[in-house]
Design an enzyme around this catalytic site. Sequence first.
Site, PDB file in Angstrom:
ATOM      1  N   GLY A  16       0.806  -1.215   0.000  1.00 27.24           N
ATOM      2  CA  GLY A  16       0.000   0.000   0.000  1.00 27.24           C
ATOM      3  C   GLY A  16       0.835   1.260   0.000  1.00 27.24           C
ATOM      4  N   GLY A  22       2.049   4.747   3.527  1.00 31.74           N
ATOM      5  CA  GLY A  22       2.938   3.800   2.857  1.00 31.74           C
ATOM      6  C   GLY A  22       3.981   4.488   2.009  1.00 31.74           C
ATOM      7  N   SER A 151      -3.646   0.208  14.765  1.00 30.80           N
ATOM      8  CA  SER A 151      -4.364   1.472  14.840  1.00 30.80           C
ATOM      9  C   SER A 151      -4.813   1.734  16.266  1.00 30.80           C
ATOM     10  CB  SER A 151      -5.596   1.415  13.921  1.00 30.80           C
ATOM     11  OG  SER A 151      -6.480   2.482  14.160  1.00 30.80           O
ATOM     12  N   TYR A 176     -13.480  -2.832  11.130  1.00 32.50           N
ATOM     13  CA  TYR A 176     -12.157  -2.208  11.058  1.00 32.50           C
ATOM     14  C   TYR A 176     -11.379  -2.439  12.345  1.00 32.50           C
ATOM     15  CZ  TYR A 176      -8.541   1.353  10.544  1.00 32.50           C
ATOM     16  OH  TYR A 176      -7.326   1.995  10.463  1.00 32.50           O
TER      17      TYR A 176
END
Length: 309
Positions: A16, A22, A151, A176
């Site tokens: 990514g 990224g 995250s 998520y």
Amino acid sequence: MTESAPAAAPLAIVTGATAGLGLETAKGLAANGYRVIVAGRNADKGKLACHAVRAHQPGAEVRFEWLDLDSLASVRQFAARLHERETELHRLINNAGIMALPKRERTEDGFERQFGVNYLGHFLLTSLLLPLLVAASSGDSAPARVVQLSSLAHRGGKIAFDDLNGERDYDPWRAYRQSKLAMLLFAQALQRQSDRHGWGLLSVAAHPGLSRTALFDAGVKSRALIGQAFKLVMPLISQSADQGARPTLHAALADDVRPGDYFGPDGFSETRGAPKRAHRSTSARDQAVEDRLWTVSCELTGAAWSSDG
């Protein structure tokens, strides 16, 4: 007497890496002398990303390789190409991800897309590249490092083993959070497996705090009111993508990194700032969940985890 050819620069892969965190991570690795593979599924964006890396670091060795984490077949094809062209891999940054898809979508293999793209694709990829990582760690070499992108959202996550794909009750943010908790558990489990089997890896994780990227913009759109609120406060509590990449680069490059470490920003609630060791949720410290997730992930992806190649 003929002079021997200079040794190749160490190799890093960033998934990514065509934009956002990224791309900034790829720039940082190139600036530290790494050959960089920008792995993604858009060749045009990949070419632009490679140009951006070279503009940031003139003379950088960087190339684009096609990788679609929506497809386990694509993951296997990518790994096969790497084995044909490379003998060692020194840094693997599992950065690619999608956030809070409003409606439940499935990968090519039938997995809920956030769980499949953010986590399962990276799980299989790492297993297939394990021989190259182990080769880079052999002898007196410094350990190869694998960095998983988690995250702040992992703190509210739980692994729903009875509904991993959200078939019964899909919620964009719950899916998520699950995927990002899975990434942190993966980093920890990979270090345990490395220690157990003598692979010699350094497995760590990082999170970017609140960083202004296209991924975040897409995620907040899934809840209109939350999205509008974030647009107002984001400049006050967030940081740029290049700042958000600092915990990842610290995990990948710093000398003080320890096995199983987890890094994030040191500012208020870890939303922004310089890298520091980050807080893990209670769920991220559950050994039984970590072990079960490893077993289930092997079953779902067919990952064999052999260092023999």
